[in-house]
Design a protein around this motif. Sequence first.
Motif, short mmCIF file in Angstrom:
data_model
loop_
_atom_site.label_atom_id
_atom_site.label_comp_id
_atom_site.label_asym_id
_atom_site.label_seq_id
_atom_site.Cartn_x
_atom_site.Cartn_y
_atom_site.Cartn_z
N CYS A 15 1.27 -1.04 -0.08
CA CYS A 15 0.18 0.54 -0.30
C CYS A 15 1.19 1.23 0.41
O CYS A 15 1.74 1.55 0.88
CB CYS A 15 -0.58 -0.09 1.03
N ILE A 17 0.27 4.29 1.00
CA ILE A 17 0.06 4.90 1.79
C ILE A 17 0.68 4.14 3.63
O ILE A 17 1.38 4.67 4.19
CB ILE A 17 -1.38 5.21 2.36
N CYS A 18 0.05 3.07 3.64
CA CYS A 18 0.59 1.89 4.64
C CYS A 18 1.45 1.57 5.22
O CYS A 18 1.46 0.68 6.00
CB CYS A 18 -1.04 1.83 5.38
N CYS A 32 -4.44 -0.72 0.08
CA CYS A 32 -4.95 -1.84 0.77
C CYS A 32 -6.49 -1.79 0.48
O CYS A 32 -7.09 -2.76 1.57
CB CYS A 32 -4.42 -2.17 1.70
N CYS A 36 -7.03 3.95 2.51
CA CYS A 36 -5.91 4.30 2.28
C CYS A 36 -5.76 4.95 0.54
O CYS A 36 -5.41 6.08 0.64
CB CYS A 36 -4.89 3.28 2.36
ZN LIG Z 1 -3.04 0.89 2.93
#
Ligand SMILES: [Zn+2]
Length: 69
Positions: A15, A17-18, A32, A36
């Motif tokens: 992902c 983002i995370c 994910c 996100c």
């Molecule tokens: Zn994520």
Amino acid sequence: MQDTTHHNHPEKSHCRICKEHVDHNNAFYPFCSARCKQVDLGRWATGAYVVSRPATDDEVQEAVFGGKP
Ligand SMILES: [Zn+2]
């Protein structure tokens, strides 16, 4: 953009983002989750990227609430 997550696994990614693992057939790939994806949309909206058009209401709706349980 820096991308240090490229490995020799074309069907697996992380992902943006995370950094959780995300499968290529995830509905939100390369994210994910809807959350996100929404974070990324927010970055676009705030001018972190140059974007040709804003997200549509439907896209935001889907990103926020998700198309799947
Ligand atoms: Zn994520």
